[in-house]
Structures are given as structure tokens and as C-alpha cells.
Design an enzyme around this catalytic site. Structure first.
Site, PDB file in Angstrom:
ATOM      1  N   LYS A 276       1.298  -1.472   4.005  1.00  0.00           N
ATOM      2  CA  LYS A 276       0.159  -2.166   3.440  1.00  0.00           C
ATOM      3  C   LYS A 276       0.075  -1.188   2.526  1.00  0.00           C
ATOM      4  CE  LYS A 276      -2.600  -5.716   3.188  1.00  0.00           C
ATOM      5  NZ  LYS A 276      -3.477  -6.125   4.012  1.00  0.00           N
ATOM      6  N   HIS A 277      -0.163  -1.838   1.149  1.00  0.00           N
ATOM      7  CA  HIS A 277      -0.597  -0.999  -0.059  1.00  0.00           C
ATOM      8  C   HIS A 277       0.412   0.396  -0.008  1.00  0.00           C
ATOM      9  CE1 HIS A 277      -3.495  -3.924  -1.298  1.00  0.00           C
ATOM     10  NE2 HIS A 277      -4.311  -3.696  -0.089  1.00  0.00           N
ATOM     11  N   GLY A 306      -1.034  -9.826   6.100  1.00  0.00           N
ATOM     12  CA  GLY A 306      -0.763  -9.912   4.449  1.00  0.00           C
ATOM     13  C   GLY A 306       0.128  -8.571   4.236  1.00  0.00           C
ATOM     14  N   ASN A 419      -3.368  13.168   1.385  1.00  0.00           N
ATOM     15  CA  ASN A 419      -3.131  13.922   2.510  1.00  0.00           C
ATOM     16  C   ASN A 419      -2.844  12.836   3.784  1.00  0.00           C
ATOM     17  OD1 ASN A 419      -3.589  16.549   1.932  1.00  0.00           O
ATOM     18  ND2 ASN A 419      -5.774  16.042   1.346  1.00  0.00           N
ATOM     19  N   HIS A 525       2.308  11.809  -3.542  1.00  0.00           N
ATOM     20  CA  HIS A 525       1.155  11.267  -4.382  1.00  0.00           C
ATOM     21  C   HIS A 525       1.589  10.006  -4.937  1.00  0.00           C
ATOM     22  CE1 HIS A 525      -0.958  14.799  -3.687  1.00  0.00           C
ATOM     23  NE2 HIS A 525       0.049  15.961  -4.099  1.00  0.00           N
TER      24      HIS A 525
END
Length: 525
Positions: A276-277, A306, A419, A525
Site C-alpha cells: 500500500k503506497h 485497496g 526508517n 528514500h
């Protein structure tokens, strides 16, 4: 509506296939069983050449094939025979009034659109291979599966013949075949839609795939496009989209994160990743894909809604049923069996992507990022953990099971935004903490998620109890480690390298933890 247990005798069959594999033998067996054969074009010719008696569709409709074969089956005599509800008095009256005979079995597969595109044919030839009458007959027969059996796959011929010989097709078989039929037409339409999208974006020139314009970027005010690798790879732009609307920028980004992580498990037991994301919210390895999905889903049932799901095996029916239990945006896998395709077909908004295997997680390559005034370029993070890299730094060494959990947690943590803290136990994530500004908060969030999952599932304790915890970079202080202790972790895997390593090791020893250093960091990142 016919009762589920009623077998429908087959007295008339309509055969119109592009893939003629086994069709002559199948038709001969039908004829031997007393079934009247109706056919079209090339299929009728193939059957007549084999000595079979075939009625041409034109005899039913009263119209010849016309417009270079574009119009032949689009007629009430065909679709009335397929769609009529046999125990509806009004339908029966209409059939009698207009001389429409029932069709009990349809054997249809479609023009080879995808193969025509892949052959490099010109646009006019490709368009002529867009089947119109075929999908219409398939959908009509499938809709009326209470009375009509629809065959789109030669692999089902033998099973249907056995039922015909036994007195008629069963409801269970007709329902199963209808599901496959809708999957077949859904997949076919998706090929066509993708081809038109490519044409609208310039088509393909010089053997290279052009960029495909997307609806928008991360947000509606941003423009976006995807640029496929001309060399080809087992990536999303090369995947076969079986169903669902076109992928968005965010779909590509999230699904790629899932694909990159599942690739780490391409040689492992059945494994499922839920993202997710762009962050994994559940990962698990188990004896079956269905078990792996359930374990991954249980890690964070809220975030999974989703989400994006990636699997390292071809999807079976049990797994497809589990996945479609909630709303899922995208499913990526190296394959899916026919039953799974039929199950997914019922979820029209679900995007199903089938890849040609899984990419090599250790492949070479570069990653770029635009910055103001320039571009950052770095090699891919394809670092792998080897036995000789592991260094036990505590008084207690990890058990073999703890070490296995460490490896699993470490693999997942590599794909979590920094992190990153990942708890894992028995081949499944227990809690994931991602993207925080300090490691302590990531450790606490992951532990809180694990407790929340346990509360929702009614477990006696969180799965962090007795777990391994992985940190993508060193613990700068002992506080993050102590949060893991409070969550119930018994072993830690981390890069090491902090100026306070001695302090962290001492805290681990005091808590009775085992801890290993890898000497490798995995910031993301």
C-alpha cells in the site's frame, strides 16, 4: 430457472472457432451422439472436409455472410437460440412465432487479435481481427448458462462430451464454463483496448515500444506517462493485462514496489506480498498461496484494502477467492489458472497483470531521480545477504528458526521506506513500521500495528511475541531496540556501525536477545 441438478440434453450445437485444435474430433463425437451441428465459415469447411454433416448459419438466419464476413451471426435466429429461457412461456412463444430453434451448446473462440498484433501486421489487418460476432455469442451463451453450455477452451471438450453422453450438461459445468467464457472475452477486450491506447499515443515504430500517456500523475494536476524498456523485461510494461481499466501512475509505482519485493522470493515457497503506497503492509510464505495470502492479509487488514498484491506462483482458485474477498486495486503474478481467471472476471475493477516470470532481484541497473539543477544517478540496491556476512554480536546466538525469521524480516525491510522496522515470525510479517523520521517511532508503530492485528483477529497475543526484528540501518540508540523488546522480539538483525553499538549490544544482552550484524544498510528514500 432450471434446477441446479437438471442436466440439459444437447440436441443442437453451434461451432465457430478460430483455434481449431481438436474441433473435428469433438464435432464427430457430437454427431455420433445425435447432435445437430451448425457452423460458420472456416469451421464449417473444416467439418465438411472431415465428412461431417453441417448446417450453415445462413440456413438459420436466411441471410448469407456479407461484408467480408463481418456480418454472419448477428441475428435473432442465432442469439434467440442462445438467449431463450426454455421454461419461460413468453420466450417459448417468441421462438415458435419466429421459427427460432434452441442452441444447447456453443463452441466459440475468437479471432487471433493478440497474435496478429505481435506479428507486426498493419493497422487495417489488426482491425479486421477484432472479433464482433464471436464475443457476442460467447456472452449470450454464458449469460444463459442455465440452459446453454459455452465452450471457449479445447481443454474442456472431453469433460463436456462425457456429460453429453451421460444425458446432458450439468449446471455445475455450465456455470464453470460461463465464468471461463467471461474471463476469455474480458481478456480479449483488454488486448484491444491496450492496442488502441498505444495507437493513440503513436503506436510502435522501429521495433520499440513508445511511451504510453497515463490519465495523470500522482495527483490530477500532474501529467504522466510510462516508457517501456525497449529491450524487454519481466516488468509491468511488458506484463499482459488480463482485465481491468488502464493502470494509473500510482498503480504502476505501487505495483512495481510489490513486484520488486516478490522477486526476492521467486525461488521460495509460495509467497504473497501486499503493498500500500509503495510500502509492504503484509508479506508471508506458506505451504500454499492461499495460506500465504491469509497470513499476509492478517498482518494489516486495514491497509490491505485497496492494495496491490504480488505472488510468486500462478494463482489458483482458492487464492483468487481469498483475494476477491475485499477490494484490491492490482494483482500481479506469473500466471493464473482458468478457475482463478473466472473468479477474477467477476471483479471488473480489479486489474490483473500476468508477467513472464519474475525479474532478477540482483540484476544490474541504474536508478535516477531528478533534482533542481540536475539528476541523481545510482546503481540499484541489489545487495544480497550471505552467510559469511552475518556476525553474532550478543552472548546468545540465534536459534535456526530465529535466524530464518531474521532473513525473512531483513528481505522485507529492504523494500520498506526508511526508517524501516519489520517484525517477522514463522515466515510472515508481524508488524511493519515505515517512513518515520526516527527509528524509535518506526519500532513503536510496527508493534502497535501487530497488537491491533491481534486484537482484530482475536489472538491471545501479538505475533511480535517471539519474533525477529529487522532494522534497515543501525540503531543509533538503545531506545529503538528496547521498543522491540517490549513488543516481544527475541532476536534482532541490523547493519551495525553506530558509534553506540556497544551500548545497543549491552542492552540486547541484558534483555536476553540474540543479535546479528550484517554490515550492509538498506536505506530506501
Amino acid at each position: 430457472m432450471t434446477p441446479d441438478l437438471l442436466a440439459v440434453p444437447v440436441t443442437r450445437a453451434l461451432l465457430s472457432v478460430s483455434d481449431k485444435t481438436g474441433i473435428v474430433d469433438f464435432a464427430r463425437a457430437l454427431a455420433d451422439a445425435g447432435v445437430e451441428l451448425v457452423s460458420t465459415g472456416g469451421t464449417a469447411k473444416a467439418l465438411r472436409d472431415a465428412g461431417l454433416a453441417v448446417k450453415d448459419v445462413a440456413e438459420l438466419t436466411g441471410f448469407p455472410e456479407m461484408m467480408d464476413g463481418r456480418v454472419k451471426t448477428l441475428h435473432p435466429a442465432v442469439h434467440g437460440g442462445l438467449l431463450a429461457v426454455r421454461d419461460d412461456a413468453g420466450h417459448v412463444a417468441s421462438m415458435t412465432q419466429h421459427g427460432i430453434g434452441a442452441i444447447d451448446l456453443a463452441v466459440v473462440n475468437l479471432y487471433p487479435f493478440e497474435k496478429t498484433v505481435e506479428s507486426g501486421a498493419d493497422a487495417d489487418t489488426v482491425i479486421e481481427n477484432i472479433d464482433i460476432g464471436g464475443p457476442a455469442m460467447v456472452r449470450s451463451a454464458a449469460k444463459n448458462h442455465a440452459w446453454v453450455a459455452i465452450l471457449t477452451d479445447p481443454a474442456d471438450y472431453a469433460a463436456v462430451l462425457a456429460e453429453v453422453a451421460a444425458g446432458g450438461t450439468t449446471m455445475a459445468t455450465r456455470r464453470r464454463l460461463a465464468g471461463k467464457a467471461f474471463a476469455h472475452t474480458g481478456q480479449y477486450d483488454s488486448y484491444i483496448a491496450r492496442w488502441f491506447a498505444q495507437q493513440a499515443d503513436g503506436g510502435q515504430d522501429d521495433g520499440e515500444q513508445d511511451e504510453l500517456t497515463l490519465r495523470y500523475g500522482e495527483n490530477p494536476h500532474q501529467q504522466a506517462r510510462v516508457r517501456p524498456d525497449a529491450a524487454g523485461s519481466a516488468g509491468l510494461p511488458q506484463a499482459r493485462q488480463v482485465q481491468g481499466k488502464a493502470l494509473s501512475y500510482n498503480n504502476y509505482n505501487d505495483a512495481d514496489a510489490a513486484l520488486e519485493l516478490i522477486a526476492e522470493f521467486r525461488d521460495a515457497d509460495p509467497t504473497v506480498v501486499i503493498v500500500k503506497h509503495a510500502n509492504p503492509c503484509g508479506v508471508a510464505t506458506a505451504a500454499t498461496l492461499a495460506d500465504a495470502y491469509e497470513a499476509a492479509f492478517a498482518c494489516d487488514t486495514v491497509s490491505a484494502f485497496g492494495g496491490i498484491i504480488a505472488l510468486n506462483r500462478a494463482i489458483d482458485a482458492a487464492t483468487a477467492r481469498a483475494i476477491t474477498g475485499i477490494f484490491t486495486e492490482v494483482v500481479v503474478a506469473p500466471g493464473a489458472d482458468d478457475e482463478a481467471l473466472a473468479i477474477f472476471a467477476a471483479k471488473k475493477n480489479l486489474r490483473l497483470l500476468l508477467t513472464d516470470g519474475l525479474p532478477d532481484p540482483h540484476r544490474e541497473g541504474e536508478v535516477t531521480k531528478e533534482i533542481v539543477g540536475g539528476v541523481l544517478v545510482q546503481s540499484r540496491d541489489n545487495g544480497r545477504l550471505t552467510d559469511d556476512m552475518l556476525r553474532v554480536v550478543t552472548k546468545r546466538a540465534p536459534t535456526p528458526q530465529e535466524l530464518a525469521d531474521c532473513r525473512f524480516a531483513w528481505t522485507v525491510a529492504k523494500h520498506v521506506k526508511s526508517n524501516a522496522i519489520v517484525y517477522a515470525k514463522d515466515g510472515s510479517t508481524a508488524g511493519v513500521g515505515a517512513g518515520q523520521m526516527n527509528r524509535l517511532e518506526s519500532a513503536r508503530i510496527a508493534a502497535w500495528k501487530a497488537k491491533d492485528a491481534a486484537d482484530k483477529a482475536g489472538w491471545g497475543e501479538a505475533r511480535t511475541t517471539g519474533s525477529a526484528v529487522a532494522s534497515d540501518a543501525f540503531f543509533p540508540f538503545a531506545d529503538g531496540l528496547m521498543a522491540a523488546v517490549e513488543a516481544g522480539a527475541t532476536v534482532v538483525i541490523q547493519p551495525g556501525g553506530s558509534i553506540r553499538d556497544d551500548e545497543v549490544i549491552a542492552a540486547a544482552d541484558a534483555a536476553g536477545l540474540a543479535m546479528v550484524f550484517t554490515g550492509m544498510r538498506h536505506f530506501r528514500h
